[in-house]
Design an enzyme around this catalytic site. Structure first.
Site, PDB file in Angstrom:
ATOM      1  N   SER A 143       0.849  -1.196   0.000  1.00  0.00           N
ATOM      2  CA  SER A 143       0.000   0.000   0.000  1.00  0.00           C
ATOM      3  C   SER A 143       0.883   1.244   0.000  1.00  0.00           C
ATOM      4  O   SER A 143       2.043   1.197   0.415  1.00  0.00           O
ATOM      5  CB  SER A 143      -0.892   0.026   1.242  1.00  0.00           C
ATOM      6  OG  SER A 143      -0.161   0.478   2.381  1.00  0.00           O
ATOM      7  N   ASP A 144       0.346   2.357  -0.460  1.00  0.00           N
ATOM      8  CA  ASP A 144       1.016   3.629  -0.221  1.00  0.00           C
ATOM      9  C   ASP A 144       0.815   3.994   1.254  1.00  0.00           C
ATOM     10  O   ASP A 144       0.042   3.357   1.970  1.00  0.00           O
ATOM     11  CB  ASP A 144       0.464   4.704  -1.151  1.00  0.00           C
ATOM     12  CG  ASP A 144       1.498   5.794  -1.449  1.00  0.00           C
ATOM     13  OD1 ASP A 144       2.422   5.988  -0.639  1.00  0.00           O
ATOM     14  OD2 ASP A 144       1.376   6.458  -2.490  1.00  0.00           O
ATOM     15  N   TRP A 145       1.511   5.028   1.694  1.00  0.00           N
ATOM     16  CA  TRP A 145       1.542   5.407   3.112  1.00  0.00           C
ATOM     17  C   TRP A 145       0.114   5.625   3.647  1.00  0.00           C
ATOM     18  O   TRP A 145      -0.581   6.533   3.216  1.00  0.00           O
ATOM     19  CB  TRP A 145       2.361   6.677   3.279  1.00  0.00           C
ATOM     20  CG  TRP A 145       2.520   7.146   4.700  1.00  0.00           C
ATOM     21  CD1 TRP A 145       1.547   7.598   5.523  1.00  0.00           C
ATOM     22  CD2 TRP A 145       3.741   7.229   5.444  1.00  0.00           C
ATOM     23  NE1 TRP A 145       2.062   7.960   6.741  1.00  0.00           N
ATOM     24  CE2 TRP A 145       3.413   7.746   6.720  1.00  0.00           C
ATOM     25  CE3 TRP A 145       5.071   6.943   5.178  1.00  0.00           C
ATOM     26  CZ2 TRP A 145       4.370   7.983   7.704  1.00  0.00           C
ATOM     27  CZ3 TRP A 145       6.031   7.171   6.159  1.00  0.00           C
ATOM     28  CH2 TRP A 145       5.679   7.675   7.405  1.00  0.00           C
ATOM     29  N   GLY A 146      -0.295   4.753   4.566  1.00  0.00           N
ATOM     30  CA  GLY A 146      -1.572   4.917   5.249  1.00  0.00           C
ATOM     31  C   GLY A 146      -2.801   4.590   4.415  1.00  0.00           C
ATOM     32  O   GLY A 146      -3.931   4.800   4.875  1.00  0.00           O
TER      33      GLY A 146
END
Length: 716
Positions: free
Chosen positions: A264-267
Site C-alpha cells: 500500500s502507499d503510506w496509510g
C-alpha cells in the site's frame, strides 16, 4: 534459499509472526533514541514485539545505520528473518538527476537507465534494498503536483521509460549484483488522472480508457521484471485502489500474471475509512487482504485485526500465507537470507556516493533533459564576446533538486551562476537575490540596472522546490505575480532577454512570450546549473523534446495531443461558431507534446512506404530522410505517429507509435526507418479486448506531434 526451505520457514511461523511480516514501519521505530519511537508506537498502538517482527522498514539512511538496524532486528527475530529496507529513490539517491518529467523530455531510454543504475548503486551501498520507483502514472493535468514524478502524457512513451527504469534499477542478476535494488512500480492505478489535478482526489474513467491509456505503463514495468507494485490513493470505479479486488486480483494478478509483492502507499489501507467504503480498521483490513495487498505501510489494520478476521472465517489463513510467502520470496530474490547486509558497505558508500563519476553522469543526463522552447533571431547559443547579466530568483539558487530528492543536498548543487563562470568572463550577476514571489525594491533596481548595461540578460525564473511534488497541486500554473512584474521590468530595458525556468510541471507561459528565448530546465538535479550553462553557451546542442504539452492558458487544462475527434471538429471550419472551440483562446497547446528546438534546423523529406497495404503477420517499412541544414551537430528525435481513421470507437487524432534518436553531423542527411506491424494498430475494443480494425490509417513522421510529413496505408 530454495523454495521448499521458504515454505518450511513459513510453516514454522506463528500466526502473529506472519501477520507482522505484513507491516511496514518507518525508520524512527528502529532509532537508537527511545523518544523517537515511543510516540509513534503509542500512536499506532503497537508493542515492541510487533516492531521487532515487522517485515519491512521504510527510510533507513546510510550503510552504518542500515547494518545497525539489520543486526538488531535479526537478533530479536526468532527465526532470523531479515527486514527489507525500502525508500523513495525517485531520480537519484545523493547524486540527484533531473526529475522524471525532465527525463521523459530527454526521450533517451539510455539516460533513464543510467539514472536508475547510478541511483541503485548509491542506494545499495547505503544499505537499501527497494526503491519506490518508477512512477508510471500517465498525467494530462499539469496542476497535479506529482506530475514531476511522471514521464508525461503518452502511454507509449511512458511504457518505454518504465522498462528502462526497471532495467536500470534491477539489472540482470538482482540476487548477486549488490549494486542493484528492486523496483516498485506505482501508483496502481491511474493516480495521474486525479480530478481537477488535486492530489489524493477521485479518478473517474471508463474501463476501456483505463485499459487503453493508463494500464500499459504498469504492464510494461512488470514485463520488464519489476518486483513490487504500490497501490494508489485514489478510487478506481468508485472503489479505493488499495481495496479494489477487481483491480488487484483480477487485472494485476490474473490478467497480468504478477505474483510479486503488492504494497500500500503510506496509510492507504486505513484511508479506506474516510473514503467511505470501510466503517473501521477491521473492515479496511478485510478489503485490503481480499485485494491481495501484502504489505501495509504505516497503519496497523492488519496488525490489529487480521488474526481476528481469520478466527471469524472472514479471511482464510491461506490468504495470509500467500502474502507472507511473497514477502519471503522477495527477500530471498534479493539474497538477504545469505547476505542480510547485502550491499551495505561504508567504504563503498564513501567511494561511490556523490562521486565525480556520478556527478558527471547527472550533468550529462541533465543536458539531455533541458528543452529549448523559443529562440528568436538565434539569440542562443551565447557568444563569448557578449556581456551577460544574470538576474532573477533562480540565478544563484541551489534549490534545483526537486521535491523528491530525499538524500539530496542543495548545498551540493551547482547553480546557474557557478556554471556560467566556466564560459564567460563578462558576467554581471545580481548580488541582491530576488524573492520567488516579490522582489524587493533594492533587488528590482539592481536587476534593471544590470539589464540596461549588458548585451544579453538571462532572467532565471521558476518554482521553488515546494511548489511541486506530493501535496503541491496548483490551480494557477502561471509564474508568481512578482516574477511576472520582474519580467516586465527587465523586458522594458533589456537589449536581448533569455528566460530560464526551473520547475516541476508544465506552466502557462503566456505572460513571458515577449522573451527572445525560453529554456525549460525543469528541476535538473545536482549538476543542473552547470548543464544549463552548457546549453546556453552552446557547448551542448539542446536535444530534449517535451513529453507533456504546455498549455496556452490554464483554462485549456487538461490538454494533450492525442485527443479524440469530435462530431464538430474545429479544423473542419475554423470560422464556424458551432464547432468545438473556445471563444477566448486557442484550442492548441502553446508547446505541444514532442516539441523542442535545437541550434540549427532540420528538414524532413521523401517519406516512403514499402507498401500501401498491411496484413496481420506482415510489416511495412516507413522511411524518411532527415536533413541537417545547419553547421551544428545535433541529436534529432524522429517521431512516428499513426491514426486509425475509422474504428469501432472514436480514436485519437494521432498517437505516438515509435521514435528514434539519431546523431546528425553538420549538413548530414540520414534515412530513418520504422517497422509498422498490425500489433501497433491495436487498441482496446468495447469488449475490453485488444484488437485492430481493417481500413485506412494515416501515418506521420516528424519532429513533434504537431508537425510532420504524412501519408496513408490500408490494413487488410
Amino acid at each position: 534459499m530454495e523454495a521448499e526451505k521458504l515454505n518450511e520457514l513459513l510453516r514454522q511461523m506463528t500466526l502473529e509472526e506472519k501477520v507482522d511480516q505484513l507491516l511496514q514501519l518507518a525508520a524512527d521505530f528502529y532509532s537508537e533514541k527511545a523518544e523517537a519511537k515511543t510516540g509513534p508506537m503509542a500512536d499506532l498502538a503497537i508493542s515492541d514485539t510487533t516492531v521487532n517482527q515487522a517485515g519491512t522498514t521504510l527510510g533507513v539512511s546510510g550503510a552504518k545505520e542500515a547494518i545497525r538496524v539489520q543486526t538488531n532486528y535479526m537478533k530479536k527475530n526468532r527465526l532470523g528473518i531479515p527486514t527489507l529496507l525500502m525508500a523513495d529513490i525517485i531520480h537519484g539517491f545523493r547524486t540527484i538527476f533531473p526529475i522524471p518529467l525532465a527525463l521523459g523530455s530527454s526521450w533517451s531510454l539510455a539516460a533513464a537507465e543510467r539514472m536508475a543504475s547510478v541511483s541503485a548503486k548509491e542506494a545499495a551501498v547505503s544499505g537499501l534494498h527497494v526503491t519506490f520507483s518508477p512512477m508510471v502514472d500517465l498525467v494530462r493535468d499539469p496542476r497535479w503536483g506529482r506530475v514531476m514524478e511522471s514521464t508525461g502524457e503518452d502511454a507509449f512513451l511512458n511504457a518505454r521509460f518504465a522498462e528502462a527504469f526497471v532495467k536500470g534499477y534491477q539489472g540482470t542478476d538482482l540476487a548477486n549484483d549488490f549494486f542493484r535494488v528492486a523496483a516498485c512500480v506505482k501508483h496502481f492505478a491511474a493516480y495521474g488522472a486525479a480530478i481537477a489535478g488535486r492530489d489524493y482526489n477521485t479518478v473517474n474513467m471508463s474501463e476501456r480508457q483505463l485499459r487503453d491509456q493508463y494500464l500499459p505503463g504498469y504492464k510494461a514495468a512488470l514485463e520488464a521484471g519489476a518486483k513490487l507494485v504500490m497501490t494508489s490513493f485514489n478510487t478506481v470505479d468508485g472503489i479505493p485502489a488499495t481495496g479494489n479486488e477487481w483491480l488487484s486480483k483480477q487485472v494485476l494478478r490474473n490478467e497480468f500474471g504478477f505474483d510479486g509483492v503488492v504494497i500500500s502507499d503510506w496509510g492507504a489501507v486505513k484511508e479506506m475509512i474516510p473514503h467511505g467504503v470501510a466503517a473501521n480498521e477491521k473492515e479496511a483490513a478485510q478489503l485490503a487482504m481480499n485485494a491481495t495487498v501484502d504489505i501495509e505501510m504505516m497503519t496497523t489494520c492488519y496488525s490489529h485485526y487480521l488474526a481476528e478476521l481469520i478466527a471469524e472465517g472472514k479471511i482464510k489463513e491461506a490468504q495470509l500465507d500467500e502474502a507472507v510467502l511473497r514477502i519471503l520470496t522477495l527477500k530471498n530474490e534479493l539474497g538477504l537470507f545469505e547476505h542480510p547486509f547485502r550491499g551495505a558497505n561504508e567504504e563503498l558508500e564513501a567511494q561511490h556516493v556523490l562521486s565525480k563519476e556520478h556527478r558527471q553522469a547527472a550533468r550529462e543526463v541533465a543536458q539531455q533533459s533541458i528543452v529549448l522552447l523559443k529562440n528568436e533571431q538565434e539569440v542562443l547559443p551565447l557568444k563569448p564576446e557578449l556581456t551577460i547579466g544574470i538576474v532573477g530568483p533562480a540565478a544563484s539558487s541551489q534549490d534545483i533538486l526537486g521535491a523528491w530528492s530525499w538524500q539530496g543536498r542543495q548545498a551540493e548543487a551547482t547553480s546557474l551562476t557557478v556554471g556560467a563562470r566556466h564560459y564567460s568572463k563578462q558576467l554581471h550577476i545580481a548580488k541582491e537575490p530576488c524573492d520567488y514571489f516579490q522582489p524587493s525594491e533594492v533587488a528590482l533596481e539592481e536587476a534593471t540596472h544590470i539589464a540596461r548595461s549588458v548585451d544579453v540578460v538571462i532572467l532565471a525564473l521558476g518554482e521553488a522546490e515546494w511548489m511541486s511534488g506530493e501535496a503541491a497541486s496548483r490551480s494557477d500554473i502561471r509564474l508568481p505575480e512578482g516574477q511576472l512584474q520582474l519580467f516586465d521590468a527587465i523586458r522594458s530595458v533589456a537589449k536581448k532577454l533569455v528566460v530560464t525556468l526551473y520547475n516541476g510541471r508544465p506552466l502557462d507561459l503566456e505572460a513571458i512570450q515577449a522573451a527572445d528565448a525560453i529554456v525549460e530546465a525543469w528541476f535538473p538535479g545536482t549538476e543542473g546549473g552547470q548543464a544549463l550553462a552548457d546549453i546556453l553557451w552552446g557547448a551542448v546542442n539542446p536535444s530534449a523534446r517535451l513529453s507533456m504539452s504546455f498549455p496556452t492558458t490554464v483554462g485549456q487544462v487538461p490538454i494533450y495531443y492525442n485527443v479524440e475527434n469530435t462530431g464538430r471538429p474545429y479544423e473542419s471550419n475554423p470560422d464556424e461558431k458551432y464547432v468545438s472551440k473556445y471563444l477566448d483562446t486557442s484550442n492548441y497547446a502553446r508547446y505541444p507534446f514532442g516539441y523542442g528546438l535545437s541550434y540549427g534546423t532540420v528538414r524532413y523529406q521523401k517519406l516512403q512506404l514499402s507498401s500501401t497495404e498491411l496484413s496481420a503477420g506482415q510489416s511495412l517499412r516507413a522511411s524518411i530522410d532527415v536533413v541537417n541544414e545547419s553547421t551544428y551537430e545535433r541529436t534529432e528525435t524522429v517521431q512516428l505517429y499513426l491514426r486509425d481513421v475509422v474504428a469501432m470507437v472514436a480514436r485519437p487524432i494521432k498517437e505516438l507509435k515509435g521514435f528514434k534518436q539519431i546523431q546528425l553531423q553538420a549538413h548530414e542527411t540520414k534515412t530513418v526507418s520504422f517497422e509498422v506491424t498490425e500489433a501497433l494498430l491495436r487498441y482496446v475494443h468495447p469488449n475490453q479486448q485488444w484488437g485492430s480494425d481493417p481500413g485506412e490509417f494515416e501515418l506521420w513522421i516528424g519532429p513533434n506531434s504537431a508537425t510532420g510529413v504524412n501519408t496513408t496505408f490500408q490494413l487488410v
